[in-house]
Each structure stands twice: as C-alpha cells, then as structure tokens.
Scaffold this motif. Structure first.
Motif, PDB file in Angstrom:
ATOM      1  N   ALA A 270       0.879  -1.465  -0.341  1.00 17.85           N
ATOM      2  CA  ALA A 270       0.007  -0.320  -0.049  1.00 17.85           C
ATOM      3  C   ALA A 270       0.608   1.468  -0.013  1.00 17.85           C
ATOM      4  CB  ALA A 270      -0.415  -0.169   0.867  1.00 17.85           C
ATOM      5  N   ALA A 271       1.959   0.980   0.665  1.00 21.27           N
ATOM      6  CA  ALA A 271       2.464   2.225   0.787  1.00 21.27           C
ATOM      7  C   ALA A 271       3.375   3.290  -0.225  1.00 21.27           C
ATOM      8  CB  ALA A 271       3.703   2.077   1.951  1.00 21.27           C
ATOM      9  N   PRO A 272       3.378   2.315  -1.466  1.00 24.18           N
ATOM     10  CA  PRO A 272       3.992   3.358  -2.600  1.00 24.18           C
ATOM     11  C   PRO A 272       3.106   3.781  -3.341  1.00 24.18           C
ATOM     12  CG  PRO A 272       5.117   0.988  -2.736  1.00 24.18           C
ATOM     13  CD  PRO A 272       4.419   0.830  -1.065  1.00 24.18           C
ATOM     14  N   LEU A 273       1.764   3.074  -3.340  1.00 23.88           N
ATOM     15  CA  LEU A 273       0.752   3.877  -4.116  1.00 23.88           C
ATOM     16  C   LEU A 273       0.799   5.253  -3.083  1.00 23.88           C
ATOM     17  CD1 LEU A 273      -1.733   0.788  -3.933  1.00 23.88           C
ATOM     18  CD2 LEU A 273      -0.063   1.112  -5.969  1.00 23.88           C
ATOM     19  N   PHE A 274       1.261   5.431  -2.594  1.00 27.59           N
ATOM     20  CA  PHE A 274       0.971   6.765  -2.135  1.00 27.59           C
ATOM     21  C   PHE A 274       1.396   8.532  -2.190  1.00 27.59           C
ATOM     22  CE2 PHE A 274      -2.146   4.777   0.726  1.00 27.59           C
ATOM     23  CZ  PHE A 274      -2.725   6.095   1.398  1.00 27.59           C
ATOM     24  N   CYS A 275       2.562   7.654  -2.906  1.00 29.26           N
ATOM     25  CA  CYS A 275       2.449   9.265  -3.957  1.00 29.26           C
ATOM     26  C   CYS A 275       3.613   8.315  -5.462  1.00 29.26           C
ATOM     27  CB  CYS A 275       3.762   9.276  -3.772  1.00 29.26           C
ATOM     28  SG  CYS A 275       5.642  10.992  -4.802  1.00 29.26           S
ATOM     29  N   ALA A 276       4.423   6.836  -5.702  1.00 26.26           N
ATOM     30  CA  ALA A 276       3.835   6.072  -7.242  1.00 26.26           C
ATOM     31  C   ALA A 276       2.807   6.704  -7.657  1.00 26.26           C
ATOM     32  CB  ALA A 276       5.069   5.004  -6.536  1.00 26.26           C
ATOM     33  N   GLY A 277       1.732   5.822  -6.910  1.00 24.79           N
ATOM     34  CA  GLY A 277       0.366   4.238  -7.296  1.00 24.79           C
ATOM     35  C   GLY A 277      -0.293   6.365  -7.579  1.00 24.79           C
ATOM     36  N   LEU A 278      -0.399   7.108  -6.733  1.00 25.82           N
ATOM     37  CA  LEU A 278      -1.374   8.313  -7.453  1.00 25.82           C
ATOM     38  C   LEU A 278      -0.627   9.266  -8.671  1.00 25.82           C
ATOM     39  CD1 LEU A 278      -3.459  10.077  -6.364  1.00 25.82           C
ATOM     40  CD2 LEU A 278      -1.980  11.584  -4.775  1.00 25.82           C
ATOM     41  N   THR A 279       0.308   9.470  -8.608  1.00 24.54           N
ATOM     42  CA  THR A 279       1.228   9.917  -9.288  1.00 24.54           C
ATOM     43  C   THR A 279       0.986   9.433 -10.888  1.00 24.54           C
ATOM     44  OG1 THR A 279       2.529  11.163  -7.488  1.00 24.54           O
ATOM     45  CG2 THR A 279       3.565  10.835  -9.832  1.00 24.54           C
ATOM     46  N   VAL A 280       1.408   8.891 -10.510  1.00 24.61           N
ATOM     47  CA  VAL A 280       1.301   7.575 -12.403  1.00 24.61           C
ATOM     48  C   VAL A 280      -0.583   7.774 -12.577  1.00 24.61           C
ATOM     49  CG1 VAL A 280       3.462   6.849 -12.834  1.00 24.61           C
ATOM     50  CG2 VAL A 280       1.465   5.458 -11.774  1.00 24.61           C
ATOM     51  N   PHE A 281      -1.309   7.290 -11.663  1.00 24.41           N
ATOM     52  CA  PHE A 281      -2.695   7.390 -12.279  1.00 24.41           C
ATOM     53  C   PHE A 281      -3.448   9.127 -12.497  1.00 24.41           C
ATOM     54  CE2 PHE A 281      -7.216   8.154 -10.722  1.00 24.41           C
ATOM     55  CZ  PHE A 281      -8.068   6.755 -10.804  1.00 24.41           C
ATOM     56  N   HIS A 282      -2.406   9.351 -11.866  1.00 25.12           N
ATOM     57  CA  HIS A 282      -3.345  11.218 -12.169  1.00 25.12           C
ATOM     58  C   HIS A 282      -2.008  11.919 -13.431  1.00 25.12           C
ATOM     59  CE1 HIS A 282      -4.336  15.435 -11.622  1.00 25.12           C
ATOM     60  NE2 HIS A 282      -3.210  15.446 -11.851  1.00 25.12           N
ATOM     61  N   ALA A 283      -1.599  10.936 -13.469  1.00 27.27           N
ATOM     62  CA  ALA A 283      -1.102  11.913 -14.385  1.00 27.27           C
ATOM     63  C   ALA A 283      -1.646  11.075 -16.065  1.00 27.27           C
ATOM     64  CB  ALA A 283       0.950  11.814 -14.771  1.00 27.27           C
ATOM     65  N   LEU A 284      -2.325  10.536 -15.808  1.00 26.04           N
ATOM     66  CA  LEU A 284      -2.324   9.112 -17.207  1.00 26.04           C
ATOM     67  C   LEU A 284      -3.528   9.994 -17.354  1.00 26.04           C
ATOM     68  CD1 LEU A 284      -1.837   5.635 -16.773  1.00 26.04           C
ATOM     69  CD2 LEU A 284      -0.890   7.164 -18.458  1.00 26.04           C
ATOM     70  N   ARG A 285      -4.540   9.979 -16.460  1.00 24.22           N
ATOM     71  CA  ARG A 285      -5.959  11.149 -16.171  1.00 24.22           C
ATOM     72  C   ARG A 285      -6.253  11.847 -16.989  1.00 24.22           C
ATOM     73  NH1 ARG A 285     -10.216  10.101 -11.991  1.00 24.22           N
ATOM     74  NH2 ARG A 285     -10.636   8.096 -12.696  1.00 24.22           N
ATOM     75  N   ASN A 286      -4.882  12.861 -16.412  1.00 23.15           N
ATOM     76  CA  ASN A 286      -4.821  13.694 -16.741  1.00 23.15           C
ATOM     77  C   ASN A 286      -4.151  14.106 -18.392  1.00 23.15           C
ATOM     78  OD1 ASN A 286      -4.755  16.475 -14.594  1.00 23.15           O
ATOM     79  ND2 ASN A 286      -2.428  16.709 -15.221  1.00 23.15           N
ATOM     80  N   ALA A 287      -3.794  12.611 -18.774  1.00 22.44           N
ATOM     81  CA  ALA A 287      -3.821  12.679 -20.222  1.00 22.44           C
ATOM     82  C   ALA A 287      -4.703  12.056 -20.822  1.00 22.44           C
ATOM     83  CB  ALA A 287      -2.689  11.858 -20.679  1.00 22.44           C
ATOM     84  N   GLY A 288      -5.314  12.225 -20.089  1.00 24.39           N
ATOM     85  CA  GLY A 288      -7.517  11.498 -21.150  1.00 24.39           C
ATOM     86  C   GLY A 288      -7.037  10.353 -21.065  1.00 24.39           C
ATOM     87  N   LEU A 289      -6.250   9.670 -20.606  1.00 22.51           N
ATOM     88  CA  LEU A 289      -6.470   8.074 -20.543  1.00 22.51           C
ATOM     89  C   LEU A 289      -7.602   7.295 -19.539  1.00 22.51           C
ATOM     90  CD1 LEU A 289      -4.540   6.776 -23.011  1.00 22.51           C
ATOM     91  CD2 LEU A 289      -3.260   6.402 -20.306  1.00 22.51           C
ATOM     92  N   LEU A 290      -7.482   7.758 -18.644  1.00 22.58           N
ATOM     93  CA  LEU A 290      -8.191   6.807 -17.403  1.00 22.58           C
ATOM     94  C   LEU A 290      -9.234   7.702 -17.052  1.00 22.58           C
ATOM     95  CD1 LEU A 290      -5.035   6.748 -14.834  1.00 22.58           C
ATOM     96  CD2 LEU A 290      -6.311   4.683 -16.350  1.00 22.58           C
ATOM     97  N   SER A 291     -10.669   7.316 -18.389  1.00 23.89           N
ATOM     98  CA  SER A 291     -11.716   8.210 -17.607  1.00 23.89           C
ATOM     99  C   SER A 291     -11.813   7.490 -16.017  1.00 23.89           C
ATOM    100  CB  SER A 291     -12.666   7.289 -18.339  1.00 23.89           C
ATOM    101  OG  SER A 291     -13.810   6.883 -18.207  1.00 23.89           O
ATOM    102  N   GLN A 292     -12.877   8.500 -15.799  1.00 23.55           N
ATOM    103  CA  GLN A 292     -13.793   8.762 -14.593  1.00 23.55           C
ATOM    104  C   GLN A 292     -15.403   7.289 -14.627  1.00 23.55           C
ATOM    105  OE1 GLN A 292     -13.639  12.688 -13.543  1.00 23.55           O
ATOM    106  NE2 GLN A 292     -12.499  12.146 -11.357  1.00 23.55           N
ATOM    107  N   ALA A 293     -15.297   7.437 -15.227  1.00 22.54           N
ATOM    108  CA  ALA A 293     -16.922   6.309 -15.300  1.00 22.54           C
ATOM    109  C   ALA A 293     -15.880   4.848 -15.593  1.00 22.54           C
ATOM    110  CB  ALA A 293     -17.785   7.140 -16.686  1.00 22.54           C
ATOM    111  N   LYS A 294     -15.121   4.675 -16.408  1.00 22.71           N
ATOM    112  CA  LYS A 294     -14.845   3.614 -16.033  1.00 22.71           C
ATOM    113  C   LYS A 294     -13.369   3.231 -16.445  1.00 22.71           C
ATOM    114  CE  LYS A 294     -16.555  -0.908 -18.522  1.00 22.71           C
ATOM    115  NZ  LYS A 294     -14.886  -0.798 -19.712  1.00 22.71           N
TER     116      LYS A 294
END
Ligand code: NAD
Ligand code: ZN
Ligand code: ZN
Length: 476
Positions: A270-294
């Motif tokens: 769980a610990a690495p998700l708090f920066c590494a995981g969150l950061t790449v999730f946000h970056a991909l969402r920012n780039a339009g990849l991980l849609s909020q709906a699905k």
C-alpha cells in the motif's frame, strides 16, 4: 518539578503512555529564540520562567508564533543551539503569549540540568534523520511527536523510498531546498495505524489504518482547491519538508489528509501507492487515459510509451494496460525491461540502443509518452517519438531544463502536460484498484538502518521496483 499543560490527554495512547511523561523542571534560563515570528518581528530573549524537559519547553514570549513553525533556541549560558518546533501556541490578552516547543532530537543537556535517562528515553522513537542539507541520512533517536489538535499520530508500518526523497536529500530542487529546515525526516509514502487523535479530531478511535503521501496539507479554500485540483493547492504543504515525514516509527498527519487503507493490502504494497501509484494514476488521467466513468478499456486502440520503469513507471505500465492501451516500456536496465514485459508491456526498448527512437516509434507512433525517468535524455527521446497531436506527460524531474524546437512542437501540435502527484479522491481509486488485485507494486523490503545503501542503489538505478522501509519488529 512542575507539570506542563500539554495537549489534552488523548484517549488512545498506546499502552504505557502515561509513563512517557518525562520529568519537567521550572527554570529561569536565558534563552534566545533565533528567527522571526509570523509578523516578521525578531523573537529576542525569553525572560520569564521556562518550564523544560529533555524534549522541549513551555515558554512565555511577546512574539506571535504559528503551530508547526520551526524555531532555533540558543542557551546564552552554554552557547548551545537546538532546533525546535512549535507544538502549540496561545495568545494572551496581556500581550504575553505562551508556546510549547519541542526539540526534534532530544536534548537533555541543552538546559544545563540533569534529566535521569529513565525520565525521558521513553519519549523517543527511531527515525532516519538528515541533520543538514546535503548531508548523509542517519538512523537515530528523535523526539516522538505528539499530534496537534487537528492531527493523528500514526505508528508507521511501512514507508516507500521515492526518487523525490533522493532529489530532496541531494538538494536537486532549489525551491524545496529553500523551504527545508533541519534536522529533517523525509519519506512521503506512508502507511500505518492511528495511535492517538488530536483534541479536535472526530471519527477516529485509534487502530484505524491510514496512509499519507506528498501532501501534508492543502488549504481547501484557494481557487485550485475549489476547482478540485487540491494536488496543486497554492498553500499546499509537503510531507517531509513542511512537517516530518514517514522515515520514522511515528508520524503526525493531518486527519483531513489521511486516507483510509484497506486491511487486505499489506503495508509494503500500500505504501508506494501513496506517491508512485497516485502520481502515475493522475498523470494518465490528466492525459485523458483513465476515464472517471470506467477505467478498464478507456484507452483501447492507443499506444502509450512509458519511459523510466522504476517505482512510478512499473505502476504506469499496469494502469495503461488496464485502460486497454498498448504499452511500449523504455528503460536503461534489462531487469526493469523484463519486469515491464511480465506486467503486460507489448514492447520493451532499451533507451541505450542507437535505434531506440525508431523502436519506440514502431509502426505507429505513441499517442502518449509518460516520462517517469529523472533524465533529460528521456524527454528528448519521448518528444521525438510521439505521433502528431500526441501528449507528453512530464512526471520525472531531472535537474536540467527541458528543451524542444518550437517548430517541432508547432507542426506536431503536441501537448506537453505537467502532472503533480494527485488528489485524495484519486488516492481512494488507486487503493481500490490495488485491493481488487489490479495493481501490484514490485517491492524490496528494507530496514531503515539500510537507508544510505538504498539511496545509493536508487541513484545507480539498481532497485527493481520500490524499496520500502519497514518499521517495527522485523518480519520473518
Ligand atoms: P526510480 O529511481 O524508482 O525510477 C527511475 C527509473 O528511470 C529507473 O528504472 C531508471 O533505470 C530509469 N532511467 C534512468 N535514466 C533513464 C533514461 N535515460 N531513459 C530511460 N529510463 C531511465 O524513480 P521513481 O521513484 O519512479 O521517480 C521517478 C521520477 O519521478 C523522479 O524524478 C521523481 O522525483 C519523480 N516524481 C515526480 C512526481 C510528480 O508528482 N511529478 C511524483 C513522484 C516522483
Ligand atoms: Zn488550496
Ligand atoms: Zn514521491
């Protein structure tokens, strides 16, 4: 011997907590507080009675201090200096104010009086400390913190070692270097259990599992917070910089910032998700990849290049795959390329090879390149590899400026987007994905005593996945 009025007795202190109260002594000590108060006035000398113990002092002064502020004390009799933080502050009608100050590292000799060890050693904890800018990290005993009214005291189970810790320890980022105060405790991928809740905190009984990342606090009021972009809050404070971080047995976290962690996730996962995981999730969402709906399938038909397959990059590979993208994974280490392949990358490219650019371009150039390497050359490669109208996500943070030819950018109509960690809401999504078994960190569990070795190996690119420091009793 006097008892200091400390923050109200917490309901959930660990067993034996009452024994932690160390001996307190009322003294008249000529102490100078060095620095300026919140109004920019110099503190000057503390003249009144100072009530002290090995971990800090209760002082009266005219200056106005702020909670959590760091101040430097100088004993005029001995010339000794010690760094403190303001644990609480109360304003007085008469113009005399009172403050509780806490030494970051216990200083039983600072006052020139004797404190028998058994009266103060119980209030210590182990931590990885950096005593001065650019200096080595040290495994040492420091003062065990007490939570401010809005804070939780968390017993750390695990804390990931992010490459940003290395940047901060080395002083790579001038802006952060200016904001640091020493001794410092780094670490911003923290998971642990609540042992004490501050007086103003509601909803915690103790024992809850929580985590905290790069953001120690956000204001909730600035225009960016109101726009839902709390990750870039104008007044954000950073864990490990504005407040001590998670390379320690205990950490104070803002109750409002803490995110619940499912019991099913091991702490080192769980610990690495708090920066590494969150950061790449946000970056991909920012780039339009991980849609909020699905999330699943939201990027079918897209090609994504992930450049830099460390703690962040290997998680980015998995998230892009989850979204249905075809992933091209790029690094300078065979081991990491193999790991990326095992996590679903369709193609791997060694950035050292002379035709790396041609390989990444492949038969259809990537729509998105996420750079998670702390290297300018990785950005040069990414920018040139992208298809027209592609997106370059800036995540890795090399010291050098990034450059590109204006005409190349104009003609390609590429977008360059920055990305800074993520929000608490996104953090919950990341934890859900991990709890559902859709996201897994490759981890190397280490003891905090090994920190300098870990940092050196990270600098040489030798850590496959994420190094995670495990506090508490050694696990079999
Ligand atoms: P890491 O050390 O775990 O991984 C870095 C990876 O990059 C390693 O696998 C290394 O082999 C690879 N690499 C180095 N040079 C390369 C090159 N020229 N081409 C391809 N690959 C190369 O680091 P990490 O913890 O994953 O962090 C990566 C970067 O992201 C750091 O700069 C860190 O500060 C930054 N970061 C940014 C944010 C943000 O919010 N923007 C958040 C966290 C970390
Ligand atoms: Zn804000
Ligand atoms: Zn980080």
């Amino acid at each position: 011997v006097t008892e200091t009025p400390h923050s109200p007795g917490p309901a959930h202190e660990p067993a034996g907590a009452e024994k932690r109260r160390s001996q307190r002594i009322a003294l008249r000590v000529p102490v100078v507080v060095i620095g300026t108060d919140v109004n920019g006035k110099a503190f000057g000398e503390l003249t009144g009675t100072v009530i002290v113990n090995a971990h800090g002092a209760l002082v009266e002064l005219k200056a106005v201090l702020a909670d959590n502020q760091r101040v430097l004390l100088r004993n005029r009799l001995t010339g000794q200096r010690e760094s403190c933080r303001v644990v609480w502050f109360r304003r007085d009608e008469s113009g005399m104010n009172r403050a509780g100050l806490e030494f970051l590292i216990p200083a039983p000799h600072f006052w020139g009086v004797e404190f028998p060890p058994e009266t103060w050693k119980l209030e210590q904890m182990s931590a990885v400390v950096q005593r001065e800018a650019g200096g080595p990290l040290e495994f040492a005993k420091v003062t065990r913190p007490r939570p401010l009214p809005e804070e939780l005291l968390v017993r750390v189970e695990a804390c990931g070692v992010c490459h940003s810790d290395l940047h901060v320890a080395r002083g790579d980022w001038p802006e952060v270097a200016g904001a640091m105060s020493y001794p410092a405790i780094l670490g911003h991928e923290v998971v642990g259990r609540v042992v004490e809740a501050g007086a103003a905190v509601k909803g915690y009984r103790g024992g809850e599992r929580v985590g905290v990342g790069w953001l120690y606090s956000t204001c909730g009021r600035c225009e960016l917070c109101r726009e839902g972009a709390e990750n870039i809050c104008l007044k954000r404070q950073v864990t490990g910089i504005a407040a001590p971080g998670g390379f320690a047995e205990f950490i104070r976290v803002r109750a409002a910032t803490a995110v619940p962690v499912p019991d099913s996730l091991p702490a080192e996962q769980a610990a690495p998700l708090f920066c590494a995981g969150l950061t790449v999730f946000h970056a991909l969402r920012n780039a339009g990849l991980l849609s909020q709906a699905k999330i699943e399938g939201s990027a079918a038909g897209q090609r994504v290049a992930v450049i830099g397959l460390g703690g962040l990059g290997l998680l980015a590979v998995q998230l892009a795959r989850l979204a249905g993208a075809e992933v091209c994974a790029v690094d300078v280490s065979d081991l990491k390329l193999a790991l990326a392949r095992s996590l679903g990358a369709a193609q791997t490219v060694d950035a050292r090879s002379p035709d790396a650019l041609q390989q990444i371009r492949g038969s259809s150039r990537p729509h998105l390149a996420v750079v998670t390497a702390p290297a300018k050359s990785a950005y040069d490669l990414a920018f040139r590899a992208l298809r027209r109208r592609g997106t370059l996500a800036v995540v890795g943070l090399p010291k050098e400026d990034l450059t590109f030819f204006a005409d190349d950018l104009a003609v390609s109509e590429c977008r360059i987007i920055g990305s800074a960690v993520g929000t608490r809401a996104e953090m919950r999504e990341v934890l859900e994905l991990a709890a559902a078994g859709k996201l897994r960190c490759e981890t190397q569990v280490c003891r905090p005593e090994e920190i300098n070795n870990v940092i050196a190996r990270m600098e040489r690119g030798e850590i496959a996945g994420r190094a995670v420091l495990r506090f508490g009793p050694a696990t079999p």
